[in-house]
Design an enzyme around this catalytic site. Structure first.
Site, PDB file in Angstrom:
ATOM      1  N   LEU A   1       0.848  -1.189   0.000  1.00  0.00           N
ATOM      2  CA  LEU A   1       0.000   0.000   0.000  1.00  0.00           C
ATOM      3  C   LEU A   1       0.886   1.243   0.000  1.00  0.00           C
ATOM      4  CD1 LEU A   1      -1.385  -2.367   1.812  1.00  0.00           C
ATOM      5  CD2 LEU A   1      -2.997  -0.586   2.437  1.00  0.00           C
TER       6      LEU A   1
ATOM      7  N   GLY B   1       1.293   4.305   4.505  1.00  0.00           N
ATOM      8  CA  GLY B   1       2.176   3.399   3.781  1.00  0.00           C
ATOM      9  C   GLY B   1       2.493   2.088   4.466  1.00  0.00           C
ATOM     10  N   SER B   2       2.115   0.959   3.909  1.00  0.00           N
ATOM     11  CA  SER B   2       2.226  -0.290   4.646  1.00  0.00           C
ATOM     12  C   SER B   2       2.112  -1.492   3.716  1.00  0.00           C
ATOM     13  CB  SER B   2       1.138  -0.334   5.715  1.00  0.00           C
ATOM     14  OG  SER B   2      -0.100   0.066   5.165  1.00  0.00           O
ATOM     15  N   ARG B   3       1.889  -2.656   4.336  1.00  0.00           N
ATOM     16  CA  ARG B   3       1.800  -3.907   3.591  1.00  0.00           C
ATOM     17  C   ARG B   3       0.808  -4.826   4.293  1.00  0.00           C
ATOM     18  NH1 ARG B   3       7.252  -6.685   1.345  1.00  0.00           N
ATOM     19  NH2 ARG B   3       6.476  -8.678   0.600  1.00  0.00           N
TER      20      ARG B   3
END
Length: 225
Positions: free
Chosen positions: A93, A181-183
């Site tokens: 993301l 911002g990530s996963r």
């Protein structure tokens, strides 16, 4: 028309940003103008749009918006207590994606495990083992399990998971958010036929990642949520 709304986790942050902007305007108007831009970006980040959720027991839905950065076979997190390899689908993301997460399958939440950690860039493979994350294991009606991992990134500093152990959950429903911002990684059984590939853009609650069986149908109705 798609309904525009904000996630509850963003209200305090947005309010704080607006308050700082107001103070900045009072002392340094030019700085206040910059504050308006920041407030607009923060508001945009915490948007929570409606989605056309597929009504079916035969699908695995994407738990996140973003880009599929990796698909591979791998062992699920130890917290799941599952010992066989599963299909692992990782979604990256960016800060511009919607960060609200949605349940991938109908089932019951069997295990929840929070892991404190670092804040490495979420597109680095090493971040999966070192970053802060929340691991959630969902058991489906047929006894198979799906594991969802929410992971922070370089900008993301907090994982929010609203699930409870033994909670009954429905595919497509909201269950959390990762701030900036990530996963998100989902582990599914190896016998589920995949419908996506690396490099593909997915939408939480709408994109079908896999079928629960070879005979499952893609014909479905959808509802807005």
């Amino acid at each position: 028309m798609t309904k525009f709304s904000l996630h509850k986790e963003g209200l305090l942050t947005i309010g704080f940003t607006l308050a700082c902007t107001a103070v900045a305007f009072f002392f340094v108007p030019a700085l206040g103008l910059c504050g308006i831009c920041v407030a607009a970006l923060v508001t945009y980040f915490f948007r929570d749009p409606q989605r056309a959720i597929a009504i079916s027991k035969d699908f695995v839905l994407s738990p996140a918006d973003g880009l599929i950065c990796k698909i591979e076979n791998a062992l699920p997190p130890q917290s799941s207590e599952l010992v066989e390899e599963m299909q692992k689908i990782s979604v990256y993301l960016s800060p511009l994606n919607v960060h609200v997460n949605r349940i991938p399958v109908d089932g019951i939440v069997r295990k929840l495990h929070y892991v404190p950690g670092k804040n490495l860039r979420a597109d680095y493979d090493s971040s999966e083992d070192e970053n802060e994350r929340q691991e959630s294991t969902i058991e489906m009606a047929d006894g198979r399990n799906v594991v969802v991992v929410q992971q922070t990134g370089f900008l993301a500093r907090r994982v929010v998971c609203d699930l409870r152990k033994d909670q009954q959950v429905s595919a497509g429903k909201r269950f959390g958010i990762i701030k900036f911002g990530s996963r998100v990684t989902v582990y599914i059984p190896k016998d589920m036929p995949l419908l996506v590939s690396e490099g593909q853009t997915v939408v939480a609650g709408e994109t079908i990642l896999a079928l629960l069986s070879e005979t499952a149908s893609l014909v479905t109705e959808r509802f807005l949520d």
